[in-house]
Write a protein that holds these residues in place. Structure first.
Motif, PDB file in Angstrom:
ATOM      1  N   SER A  77      51.142  42.962  49.438  1.00 43.82           N
ATOM      2  CA  SER A  77      49.467  42.713  50.129  1.00 43.82           C
ATOM      3  C   SER A  77      48.625  42.150  49.069  1.00 43.82           C
ATOM      4  O   SER A  77      49.036  42.240  48.162  1.00 43.82           O
ATOM      5  N   CYS A  78      48.107  40.144  49.374  1.00 46.22           N
ATOM      6  CA  CYS A  78      47.032  40.644  48.309  1.00 46.22           C
ATOM      7  C   CYS A  78      46.279  41.028  48.188  1.00 46.22           C
ATOM      8  O   CYS A  78      45.346  41.222  49.146  1.00 46.22           O
ATOM      9  N   ASN A  79      45.904  41.455  47.179  1.00 45.60           N
ATOM     10  CA  ASN A  79      44.601  42.153  47.400  1.00 45.60           C
ATOM     11  C   ASN A  79      43.212  41.825  47.019  1.00 45.60           C
ATOM     12  O   ASN A  79      42.129  42.698  47.255  1.00 45.60           O
ATOM     13  N   SER A  80      42.818  40.398  47.140  1.00 46.43           N
ATOM     14  CA  SER A  80      41.538  39.533  47.393  1.00 46.43           C
ATOM     15  C   SER A  80      41.565  39.927  48.549  1.00 46.43           C
ATOM     16  O   SER A  80      40.515  39.594  48.737  1.00 46.43           O
ATOM     17  N   PRO A  84      39.534  47.528  48.555  1.00 44.66           N
ATOM     18  CA  PRO A  84      40.335  48.553  47.816  1.00 44.66           C
ATOM     19  C   PRO A  84      40.052  49.956  48.999  1.00 44.66           C
ATOM     20  O   PRO A  84      41.626  50.313  49.452  1.00 44.66           O
ATOM     21  N   ILE A 106      51.151  45.355  46.313  1.00 45.08           N
ATOM     22  CA  ILE A 106      50.303  45.200  46.173  1.00 45.08           C
ATOM     23  C   ILE A 106      50.718  43.577  45.496  1.00 45.08           C
ATOM     24  O   ILE A 106      51.077  44.191  44.502  1.00 45.08           O
ATOM     25  N   ASP A 131      40.565  41.500  38.728  1.00 47.30           N
ATOM     26  CA  ASP A 131      40.185  42.053  40.254  1.00 47.30           C
ATOM     27  C   ASP A 131      41.315  43.202  40.375  1.00 47.30           C
ATOM     28  O   ASP A 131      41.022  44.178  41.054  1.00 47.30           O
ATOM     29  N   LEU A 132      43.061  42.946  40.533  1.00 43.71           N
ATOM     30  CA  LEU A 132      43.576  43.497  40.874  1.00 43.71           C
ATOM     31  C   LEU A 132      44.159  45.408  39.999  1.00 43.71           C
ATOM     32  O   LEU A 132      43.635  46.646  40.543  1.00 43.71           O
ATOM     33  N   ALA A 135      41.036  47.427  40.761  1.00 40.66           N
ATOM     34  CA  ALA A 135      41.213  48.073  42.214  1.00 40.66           C
ATOM     35  C   ALA A 135      41.986  49.353  42.377  1.00 40.66           C
ATOM     36  O   ALA A 135      42.746  49.918  42.995  1.00 40.66           O
ATOM     37  N   MET A 136      43.221  49.119  41.273  1.00 37.76           N
ATOM     38  CA  MET A 136      44.288  50.211  41.010  1.00 37.76           C
ATOM     39  C   MET A 136      43.916  51.291  40.964  1.00 37.76           C
ATOM     40  O   MET A 136      44.093  52.799  42.301  1.00 37.76           O
ATOM     41  N   ILE A 139      42.386  52.237  44.695  1.00 37.00           N
ATOM     42  CA  ILE A 139      42.675  52.761  45.486  1.00 37.00           C
ATOM     43  C   ILE A 139      43.213  54.024  45.592  1.00 37.00           C
ATOM     44  O   ILE A 139      43.748  54.767  46.497  1.00 37.00           O
ATOM     45  N   ILE A 158      54.312  47.070  42.656  1.00 45.00           N
ATOM     46  CA  ILE A 158      53.481  45.741  42.620  1.00 45.00           C
ATOM     47  C   ILE A 158      54.110  44.235  41.992  1.00 45.00           C
ATOM     48  O   ILE A 158      55.399  45.104  41.841  1.00 45.00           O
TER      49      ILE A 158
END
Length: 261
Positions: A77-80, A84, A106, A131-132, A135-136, A139, A158
């Motif tokens: 998956s693309c985090n963008s 999240p 991700i 950003d990733l 986000a983690m 999430i 990942i």
């Protein structure tokens, strides 16, 4: 070896009708693979750039109902593309729909056409990786807060190979690391991942190593296993989704298991 040898397919949701994708999922599960992945893009990555294509997470919901044994997920998956917290709740829902068979793949994102055509800010590689990283924890917090809770601790995969930043995120958060490149790249970056694990206080040697394969196991399997890989994914393109190579890898897995003490 801390993980069993596993075989997966990535059913690339391009250049096919959905009926052909559904059939490929059926055939892959019947062939004995351990996991079935798709990818999270909005346009084909090769072939006709404007060819047929379908969305990732809608499809995973359908796969959760269609399949009964294999693990399923996106590679990756693309985090963008999703908040999240939303992604976490989607993952929790598909986890329940599948009876606990979701792998939450991700990555930071890279395909600029997706961003441009769907109105996302492309930014820079650095900003997407940052950003990733941000986000983690969000999430994981949302997964922990969901009601009902996930059926299991959903494994996080990942994808990426950035040595300074991405592999540190892998060391902090991933259960599976999907690497890109040859055996030498896997060996070198795997050692870097272990170093990041030491730096963040986690034994990163426990992170499962995943690789894509496009050759028969006789040509590459021994070297990849020696480098630490245990999850091997064969990419399948539409509309035919030919399983011939996959079947070779499944036989290799089974033969290795039969030979184990």
């Amino acid at each position: 070896m801390t993980h069993p040898l596993r075989i997966a397919v990535q059913i690339q949701p391009q250049h096919a009708d959905y009926a052909q994708i559904r059939d490929a999922v059926l055939r892959a599960e019947d062939a004995g693979v351990d996991a079935i992945f798709n990818w999270d893009h909005f346009f084909p990555l090769y072939g006709d750039p404007d060819g047929k294509h379908f969305e990732c997470w809608t499809m995973l919901g359908a796969w959760a109902e269609q399949t009964s044994r294999v693990e399923i997920g996106a590679l990756v998956s693309c985090n963008s593309y999703r908040n999240p917290e939303l992604l976490a709740d989607m993952a929790r829902t598909v986890d329940h729909m599948s009876g606990g068979r979701l792998i939450l793949g991700i990555g930071a994102g890279w395909f600029e056409k997706d961003y441009d055509q769907f109105g996302y800010e492309f930014g820079t590689a650095g900003s997407r990786i940052a950003d990733l990283a941000a986000a983690m924890p969000r999430i994981k917090a949302r997964l922990a807060a969901g009601n009902p809770a996930p059926t299991r601790e959903i494994p996080v995969m990942i994808g990426g190979g950035g040595e300074k930043k991405t592999l540190r995120i892998v060391a902090e958060h991933a259960d599976i690391w999907h690497s890109f490149g040859d055996v030498e790249t896997l060996t070198r970056k795997s050692a870097i991942l272990d170093e990041h694990g030491t730096a963040v206080g986690r034994d990163a040697t426990a992170v499962e190593r995943s690789v894509g394969v496009s050759e028969p196991p006789a040509a590459v399997a021994d070297a990849l296993v020696a480098a630490g890989a245990t999850l091997f994914t064969i990419g399948l393109n539409g509309p035919d989704y030919d399983l011939a190579l996959t079947e070779q890898w499944v036989r290799w897995r089974d033969e290795r298991a039969a030979d184990a003490p």
